[in-house]
Design an enzyme around this catalytic site. Structure first.
Site, PDB file in Angstrom:
ATOM      1  CD  GLU A  48      -2.911   0.962   2.432  1.00  0.00           C
ATOM      2  OE1 GLU A  48      -2.828   0.008   3.222  1.00  0.00           O
ATOM      3  OE2 GLU A  48      -3.849   1.786   2.455  1.00  0.00           O
ATOM      4  CG  ASN A 195      -9.492  -1.736   1.691  1.00  0.00           C
ATOM      5  OD1 ASN A 195      -9.045  -2.862   1.862  1.00  0.00           O
ATOM      6  ND2 ASN A 195      -9.341  -0.767   2.580  1.00  0.00           N
ATOM      7  CD  GLU A 196     -10.187  -2.610   6.453  1.00  0.00           C
ATOM      8  OE1 GLU A 196     -10.198  -1.522   7.056  1.00  0.00           O
ATOM      9  OE2 GLU A 196      -9.475  -3.571   6.798  1.00  0.00           O
ATOM     10  CE1 TYR A 271      -3.491  -6.223   9.072  1.00  0.00           C
ATOM     11  CE2 TYR A 271      -5.782  -5.565   8.810  1.00  0.00           C
ATOM     12  CZ  TYR A 271      -4.469  -5.589   8.343  1.00  0.00           C
ATOM     13  OH  TYR A 271      -4.149  -4.984   7.146  1.00  0.00           O
ATOM     14  CD  GLU A 327      -6.006  -4.720   4.295  1.00  0.00           C
ATOM     15  OE1 GLU A 327      -5.890  -4.342   5.477  1.00  0.00           O
ATOM     16  OE2 GLU A 327      -6.420  -3.987   3.378  1.00  0.00           O
ATOM     17  CD  GLN A 376       0.294  -2.433   3.781  1.00  0.00           C
ATOM     18  OE1 GLN A 376       1.055  -1.804   3.076  1.00  0.00           O
ATOM     19  NE2 GLN A 376      -0.880  -1.940   4.211  1.00  0.00           N
TER      20      GLN A 376
HETATM   21  O1  AHR Z   1      -2.988  -2.600   6.212  1.00  0.00           O
HETATM   22  C1  AHR Z   1      -3.256  -1.379   6.814  1.00  0.00           C
HETATM   23  C2  AHR Z   1      -4.723  -1.010   6.743  1.00  0.00           C
HETATM   24  O2  AHR Z   1      -5.468  -1.923   7.464  1.00  0.00           O
HETATM   25  C3  AHR Z   1      -5.354  -1.037   5.376  1.00  0.00           C
HETATM   26  O3  AHR Z   1      -5.131   0.113   4.657  1.00  0.00           O
HETATM   27  C4  AHR Z   1      -6.803  -1.189   5.688  1.00  0.00           C
HETATM   28  O4  AHR Z   1      -7.502  -1.856   4.683  1.00  0.00           O
HETATM   29  C5  AHR Z   1      -6.803  -1.937   7.005  1.00  0.00           C
HETATM   30  O5  AHR Z   1      -7.612  -1.352   7.934  1.00  0.00           O
END
Ligand code: AHR
Length: 525
Positions: A48, A195-196, A271, A327, A376
């Site tokens: 990103e 995205n999200e 996450y 992600e 990432q």
């Molecule tokens: O990976 C960092 C961020 O985490 C991304 O931009 C977003 O999609 C997520 O909240």
């Protein structure tokens, strides 16, 4: 600096005392019972425009002193090629929903300078744009996964980006691409729609986004022979209702469109967060209790993935629509003194073990999970690589990707636990202390083992049935839980040969050091 990813021949791990190590896992693997193919794309990556991922990580520009090819760091490319990196998602993340692709084409000095409002409020000079990204993918040998702007962009803008990238004949966008020096269209398969959307991508409600996903997917056209695999942005964690809302759009139960005609996959993000979002804890300074909490959170990916897969099974029993975890990874407080908006964190053996258990879960759900992207690739969150000027450091997580790459496009084998196995209570949740998965490809069996307990060695015994195997060889990644690599000590955590691996009467016996990730390879004979 030495940056070899494999163990020098003279280094071996100290084998545990076979007599002393209790057996944490006994299992059976039927080598002649083929499971689904493990998509190589579950070993995917994510880059990103965030902190030093693109700028300083991948891109140094054509005037840089660091060795580069057309502005792209050579050492980063070489390191990632060694992982057989299958795909790269770009340009975000949250950034994708503010990104206007036309800012990133044409002569670099004429590109508009804008502000990256989401990540650090810093100037984005747009020097890394569409052509640079596609050149990077070509250097990496990776498939591009382009994430398009639904949050603040228009349908027309997105539609024209697809045309610019993939149309071969005479069309307005194909002409424009040629004006900027690229005659032939690129091949782009993976196309992200948003995205999200429930958060940074517009704070939308699920039905609202479902409508937009239908509309944007319609105008993400297949040009010529280029066929898109449209991935619509999905849920956060265990928001199964979000997945259900999207799946209803492509279910035969509601008539048209037929499954997978409108879009081909639904994503979700998960996450591993140990504390709270405001106090996630340090990447390198943590207690053993915090370590176990991290592992509990990492293993929760199984129940989250199973939940989304179950919802999808109800609406798409033949599994035409793919699930994509685009992600995942650990998220710690940023390193002291660094920009909070840059999400720069160190990466320890603990992070590597988190990756190890994730891959076992990914292999288990190979029939539905078509792609996953760690967040990432460079200098951000659970990175593969950390750069500091001319220095490049491979993280412990990098080594897990390298040791596990033989699972890419392999046939999954079920590792069936038998009898009692070692478990531990972590804050009221019981977790297994050894995680395992296996696959077979090109006449070689690959077994991956993650041993979570940092206090003692252990032993794993796996009865291999249905085929004969030759001599096993193993590698292991181990050390202190907080051990990590730096420019001064780049190989503090690196794989070494694993002794204590044998096949006795058809049973694979592996002695694992405390807190370790190991792979064992066995030829079929
Ligand atoms: O990976 C960092 C961020 O985490 C991304 O931009 C977003 O999609 C997520 O909240």
């Amino acid at each position: 600096m030495t940056t070899t990813a494999t163990a020098p021949a003279d280094r071996t791990a100290t084998p545990a005392d076979p007599g002393a190590a209790p057996v944490a896992l006994r299992a059976v693997v039927d080598l002649d019972v083929a499971g689904p193919t493990i998509s190589r794309h579950v070993y995917g990556h994510f880059a990103e425009h965030l902190g030093r991922c693109i700028y300083g990580g991948f891109w140094v520009g054509e005037d840089a002193d660091v060795p580069h090819e057309g502005g792209i760091r050579t050492d980063v490319v070489e390191a990632l090629r060694a992982l057989d990196i299958p795909n790269l998602r770009w340009p975000g993340g949250c950034f994708a929903d503010e990104y206007h692709w036309e800012d990133g084409i044409g002569p670099r000095e004429e590109r508009p300078r804008v502000v990256n409002t989401h990540w650090g409020d810093v100037v984005e000079n747009n020097h890394f744009g569409t052509h640079e990204f596609m050149a990077l993918c070509e250097l990496l040998g990776a498939e591009p996964y382009v994430s398009s702007n639904v949050g603040s962009g228009s349908v027309q803008e997105m539609s024209e980006w697809v045309e610019y990238l993939t149309r071969g004949d005479d069309s307005p966008m194909a002409r424009r691409r040629r004006e900027h020096g690229r005659d032939e269209p690129w091949r782009v398969k993976f196309w992200g729609i948003g995205n999200e959307p429930w958060g940074c991508g517009g704070n939308l409600l699920a039905p609202q986004f479902a409508s937009l996903a239908r509309q944007f997917s319609t105008y993400a056209r297949n040009h010529g022979g280029n066929e898109l695999y449209r991935i619509v942005a999905g849920a956060r964690d265990d928001d199964f209702d979000w997945t259900e809302t999207l799946m209803k759009q492509v279910s035969t139960k509601l008539g048209d469109p037929a499954p997978s005609d409108l879009f081909q996959a639904v994503s979700f993000h998960y996450y591993t967060v140990t504390g709270t979002w405001s106090e996630k804890g340090s990447a390198t300074d943590f207690t053993t209790d915090e370590y176990w909490t991290t592992m509990r959170q990492a293993l929760k990916v199984r129940e989250v993935l199973a939940g989304h897969a179950a919802v999808m099974d109800a609406w798409d029993p033949t599994k035409k629509v793919g699930l994509v975890l685009d992600e995942w990874g650990t998220w710690w407080d940023v390193e002291p003194g660094t920009n909070p908006g840059f999400l720069f964190q160190q990466n320890t053996l603990r992070d590597a073990l988190v990756a190890g258990v994730h891959f076992d879960v990914f292999h288990e759900f190979a029939d539905r999970l078509r792609m996953a992207n760690i967040a990432q690739t460079v200098n951000v969150l659970q990175a593969m690589l950390l750069t500091d000027g001319e220095h490049l450091v491979r993280t412990p997580t990098y080594h897990v990707f390298e040791m596990n790459k033989g699972h890419q496009d392999a046939t999954a084998l079920d590792v069936r636990a038998v009898g009692e196995r070692s478990r531990r209570d972590v804050g009221g949740t019981t977790i297994e202390t050894v995680s395992a998965s296996a696959s077979v490809k090109d006449g070689r069996v690959l077994v991956s083992l993650t041993h979570l307990d940092p206090s003692a060695p252990t032993r794993v015994e796996i009865a291999l049935r249905g085929a004969a195997v030759g001599t096993p060889t193993g590698r292991v990644l181990t050390g202190d839980l907080a051990a990590h690599n730096t420019a001064e000590a780049p190989d503090a955590v690196a794989p070494v040969a694993l002794e204590g691996v044998s096949v006795v009467d058809g049973v694979l016996v592996v002695e694992l050091p405390p807190a370790s990730f190991a792979t064992v390879e066995l030829p079929l004979v």
